[in-house]
Design a protein around this motif. Structure first.
Motif, short mmCIF file in Angstrom:
data_model
loop_
_atom_site.label_atom_id
_atom_site.label_comp_id
_atom_site.label_asym_id
_atom_site.label_seq_id
_atom_site.Cartn_x
_atom_site.Cartn_y
_atom_site.Cartn_z
N UNK A 1 1.81 29.92 -0.63
CA UNK A 1 1.65 28.79 0.29
C UNK A 1 0.71 27.79 -0.36
N UNK A 2 1.11 26.53 -0.33
CA UNK A 2 0.29 25.45 -0.88
C UNK A 2 0.48 24.27 0.06
N UNK A 3 -0.47 23.35 0.03
CA UNK A 3 -0.35 22.18 0.88
C UNK A 3 -0.83 20.94 0.15
N UNK A 4 -0.37 19.81 0.64
CA UNK A 4 -0.92 18.53 0.22
C UNK A 4 -1.56 17.93 1.46
N UNK A 5 -2.70 17.32 1.30
CA UNK A 5 -3.38 16.68 2.42
C UNK A 5 -4.32 15.63 1.87
N UNK A 6 -4.68 14.70 2.70
CA UNK A 6 -5.59 13.65 2.29
C UNK A 6 -7.02 14.13 2.55
N UNK A 7 -7.59 14.78 1.55
CA UNK A 7 -8.93 15.35 1.68
C UNK A 7 -10.00 14.31 1.92
N UNK A 8 -9.83 13.13 1.35
CA UNK A 8 -10.87 12.10 1.56
C UNK A 8 -10.88 11.63 3.02
N UNK A 9 -9.73 11.59 3.67
CA UNK A 9 -9.69 11.23 5.10
C UNK A 9 -10.44 12.28 5.92
N UNK A 10 -10.30 13.55 5.56
CA UNK A 10 -11.03 14.61 6.27
C UNK A 10 -12.53 14.47 6.05
N UNK A 11 -12.92 14.20 4.81
CA UNK A 11 -14.35 14.09 4.52
C UNK A 11 -15.00 12.90 5.22
N UNK A 12 -14.29 11.79 5.33
CA UNK A 12 -14.81 10.62 6.04
C UNK A 12 -15.03 10.97 7.51
#
Length: 166
Positions: A115-126
């Protein structure tokens, strides 16, 4: 025949309920969960521990909604919304909403091999309130990991700012 929508319901339900055993049971014995924040976890027990200790150790109020699933029995994809409330002391109470894509690889028995995912990590960190210098170091880590994948090697042909001189 693999019932992908059933797998997705059981997968998200296990995460939302903090049921590490149920999440681990969806994976092959040597299956791997590649989490973009916490890293790779191999085997049912480690995947269950990741959920119980990392996910639920740092947050609560999980909601995971899978959308537009497609699967050929070997590989499955679904777009998702994923939300949680941080319990980490520096970010406690901050709610995060992510949009991403889940990528499942299945073994012939219908268990998750990877299982792998793509996500906008910078949006989460903000949304968490992460300071810019930490956001930068995490983004560098993710970029290096992406550029280091064997299946992306043909795309990695030039110099980048990661090389330290640009």
């Amino acid at each position: 025949m693999l019932d992908f929508e059933s797998v997705l319901k059981r997968f998200t339900g296990a995460v939302e309920a903090n049921d590490g055993a149920a999440l681990g049971a969806l994976f092959a014995e040597d299956g791997v969960y590649h989490d973009y924040i916490y890293g790779a976890f191999t085997g049912r027990a480690e995947i269950g521990r990741m959920l119980n200790s990392h996910f639920w150790g740092d947050a609560t109020n999980f909601r995971w909604q899978m959308l537009d699933p497609v699967c050929d029995g070997r590989v499955g994809y679904a777009r998702y919304y994923f939300s949680f409330t941080s319990t980490m002391p520096a970010y406690s109470g901050n709610q995060v909403l992510l949009e991403g894509t889940s990528i499942f690889h299945f073994d012939p028995d219908g268990l998750i091999r990877s299982y792998r995912e793509t996500a906008n990590g910078s949006a989460a960190m903000v949304q968490l309130g992460v300071k810019p210098d930490l956001m930068h170091s995490k983004s560098v880590k993710w970029a290096r990991e992406l550029r280091g994948r064997s299946d992306a090697a043909s795309h990695v042909t030039g110099r980048t700012a990661l090389d330290g001189d640009g």
